[in-house]
Design an enzyme around this catalytic site. Structure first.
Site, PDB file in Angstrom:
ATOM      1  CG  HIS A 168      20.276 -13.847  -4.989  1.00  0.00           C
ATOM      2  ND1 HIS A 168      19.660 -12.815  -4.339  1.00  0.00           N
ATOM      3  CD2 HIS A 168      19.448 -14.216  -6.001  1.00  0.00           C
ATOM      4  CE1 HIS A 168      18.493 -12.572  -4.929  1.00  0.00           C
ATOM      5  NE2 HIS A 168      18.345 -13.412  -5.942  1.00  0.00           N
ATOM      6  CG  ASP A 189      21.493 -17.958  -0.407  1.00  0.00           C
ATOM      7  OD1 ASP A 189      20.422 -18.601  -0.299  1.00  0.00           O
ATOM      8  OD2 ASP A 189      21.654 -17.058  -1.245  1.00  0.00           O
ATOM      9  CD  GLN A 195      17.998 -21.030  -6.796  1.00  0.00           C
ATOM     10  OE1 GLN A 195      17.422 -21.979  -7.350  1.00  0.00           O
ATOM     11  NE2 GLN A 195      17.487 -19.807  -6.783  1.00  0.00           N
ATOM     12  CE  LYS A 239      14.681 -18.621  -4.503  1.00  0.00           C
ATOM     13  NZ  LYS A 239      14.239 -17.620  -5.458  1.00  0.00           N
ATOM     14  CB  CYS A 289      19.436 -11.133  -7.911  1.00  0.00           C
ATOM     15  SG  CYS A 289      17.761 -10.543  -8.145  1.00  0.00           S
TER      16      CYS A 289
END
Lengths: 155, 404
Positions: free
Chosen positions: B121, B198, B201, B224, B362
């Site tokens: 991202h 990261d 998600q 999220k 993104c």
């Protein structure tokens, strides 16, 4: 909110089979436009003659049906117009797509205006207005050559 | 808590969108909020509000305790060793910027390499790009394979003697690929390279265990995870938080301030300058309770079932091409349709109340690699059902009809 108003036959037709697609021969003005939000890209080519009249105009690009149809219809209307007239038509279109009911310019015929008004459906879809205006901003940029790449995000 | 009736916990689903039931398939972008989280924000502001960590009055002490409670809940949820390894940020983006900035400032010099992947991202690329500009570091990208995965071998290929940090996604927001992060971390550590994950998600969809992963840094996005916006989490091993210089200066992060010198506060205050997103932190405790009530194992099972069902539906739909085919995949279905731009798809689906995302999500590096300007993406959350995916499929068919 009516999808049929947005995706009218004429939009779908121009979107699928864009007119004036490609690079105009002997172009002497051009500019690239990019909408970073959706990845739409357009490159407008112009051939202005010594009387500042648009002898030829074309575009290359990839994008959604709205942005392709808008570029296709735009290039058809602009061919043969003088630079000053082009600017008036662009300004009139941009005002219409943002806030005004109708097109006011006397430089376009009624049937041309009707064709252009098919794009007015995007008014109900604020996120999609940029799709319809990208090629128009890029045309202005090609004429002015003020800025190499139009970034529609900041418009 | 039963997943069958879970939509009832989310007030947003009481509303109609264009006179249709909302089919929300944009959770990879941001998840909807259960009522308990919304109520907690309201209650905190109406009954308990105070700034935290400063004043000694009743409200301040109570609010500080609540704020620190969430830190402990997060520590347990992600199985961090120490409560002070949890730093609140304004988002996962800020968490990554913090590491890039502080780590870069102290450890990176011209010619050093940072290894990312083509799946990243922008929030795990742009912060490192700043260091390319300011320090002359190099950025390398581990390549994806035809399935849209990044393998251990692909990472290994790009590691050199100059690699100083590896920063990679746990779960791709486009192809859904789940990276073999544990193996990658082991490999990196064998070469003395720290790893940032990261986890935007992965955090809402996978079981997290920082001690088992042994990662150095892990970035989490709370909105999220059925939590409030404006809040993220940086997990970092204590030794890093002790060694790294602060990211931002201000109140709350200092120990002693003189005209000549300043000393910084203890962990994690050193990295929490200024008034924090207090209400959001306190409400996020409810998000964690909510996730715990369902149980992450049940969430994984539910979302995997839906994913298989959705993939099968879209595979059988011959106007749809799925993007990526990873063996180990999270709750994301990215797709394209022949001769129909993703933005047109998204507008037409929206008419039926089906919320998806269209664009490059993104991830321009990935889309360039795939040769696509944009894709359409349906992403799943706890509240989704097979009916939602059936509606997605039938709206896709309507889209096809319009463009026929």
């Amino acid at each position: 909110m009516d999808l049929k108003e947005l995706y009218q036959e004429i939009i779908l037709d121009h979107g699928k089979n864009p007119r004036n697609l490609g690079r105009a021969e002997n172009f002497n003005k051009d500019a690239k436009g990019h909408n970073p939000l959706c990845g739409d890209k357009v490159h407008v080519y112009l051939k202005l003659n010594e009387n500042k009249k648009v002898e030829d105009i074309s575009f290359e690009g990839q994008g959604c049906a709205i942005s392709m149809a808008s570029a296709s219809i735009m290039t058809g209307l602009i061919k043969g117009k003088e630079e000053k007239e082009v600017k008036e038509i662009v300004a009139d279109f941009l005002e219409m797509i943002k806030e005004k009911e109708n097109l006011n310019t006397k430089l376009l015929g009624e049937d041309e205006k009707t064709k252009l008004m098919c794009l007015s459906g995007v008014k109900q879809y604020p996120m999609r207005v940029k799709c319809a205006t990208l090629s128009w901003h890029t045309l202005t940029s090609a004429i002015d050559k003020s800025q190499n790449e139009i970034n529609n995000e900041v418009k | 808590m039963n997943l069958k009736n879970i939509k009832k916990e989310f007030p947003i689903f009481r509303n109609k969108v264009h006179n249709n039931d909302l089919v929300y398939l944009d959770s990879a972008n941001s998840s909807q909020k259960p009522l308990v989280v919304v109520d907690r924000i309201y209650d905190f502001y109406t009954k308990e509000f105070s700034n935290v960590g400063r004043s000694v009055h009743y409200l301040a002490v109570a609010a500080t305790n609540l704020y620190e409670n969430t830190r402990s809940s997060v520590q347990k949820y992600i199985n961090a060793k120490d409560k002070n390894e949890i730093v609140f940020t304004k988002g996962a983006t800020e968490a990554i910027n913090l590491v890039a900035n502080s780590f870069g400032q102290k450890y990176l010099k011209e010619g050093d390499e940072v290894l990312l992947t083509e799946l990243e991202h922008h929030s795990n690329y742009v912060p490192w790009h700043y260091l390319r500009k300011s320090k002359g570091i190099k950025i390398e990208f581990a390549e994806i394979n035809v399935n849209g995965e990044v393998t251990l071998e692909s990472i290994e290929k790009k590691i050199t003697k100059k690699t100083k940090i590896i920063a990679i996604t746990h779960l791709s927001n486009v192809t859904g690929a789940i990276l073999p992060v544990k193996e990658i971390i082991k490999l990196a550590h064998s070469k003395g390279i720290p790893v940032l994950i990261d986890g935007c998600q992965s955090a809402p969809h996978l079981k997290l265990d920082m001690q088992d992963l042994d990662c150095d840094f892990y970035a989490i996005s709370c909105h999220k995870m059925y939590g409030p916006t404006g809040l993220g989490i940086l997990y970092a091993k204590k030794k890093w938080l002790e060694e790294l210089p602060p990211y931002q200066g201000g109140g709350g992060m200092i120990n002693e301030v003189k005209k000549e010198s300043i000393s910084y506060g203890d962990l994690p205050n050193k990295f929490e300058a200024g008034t924090m997103a207090t209400a959001q932190v306190i409400a996020f405790d409810e998000s964690i309770k909510f996730l715990n009530k369902i149980g992450i194992e049940n969430i994984v099972k539910h979302e995997n079932e839906l994913m298989d069902y959705g993939q099968e539906l879209l595979r059988r739909n011959n106007s749809v091409t799925l993007i990526g085919n990873p063996k180990n995949k999270g709750a994301v279905l990215s797709f394209t349709m022949k001769d129909i731009h993703p933005h047109d798809i998204a507008t037409i689906l929206d008419e039926d109340g089906v919320a998806i995302r269209a664009g490059h999500h993104c991830c321009q590096i990935l889309h360039d690699k795939l040769g696509l300007a944009a894709t359409a993406r349906a992403s799943l959350g706890v509240y989704n059902t097979k009916d939602d995916l059936d509606q997605l499929n039938s709206s896709i068919n309507k889209c096809k009809k319009i463009f026929e």
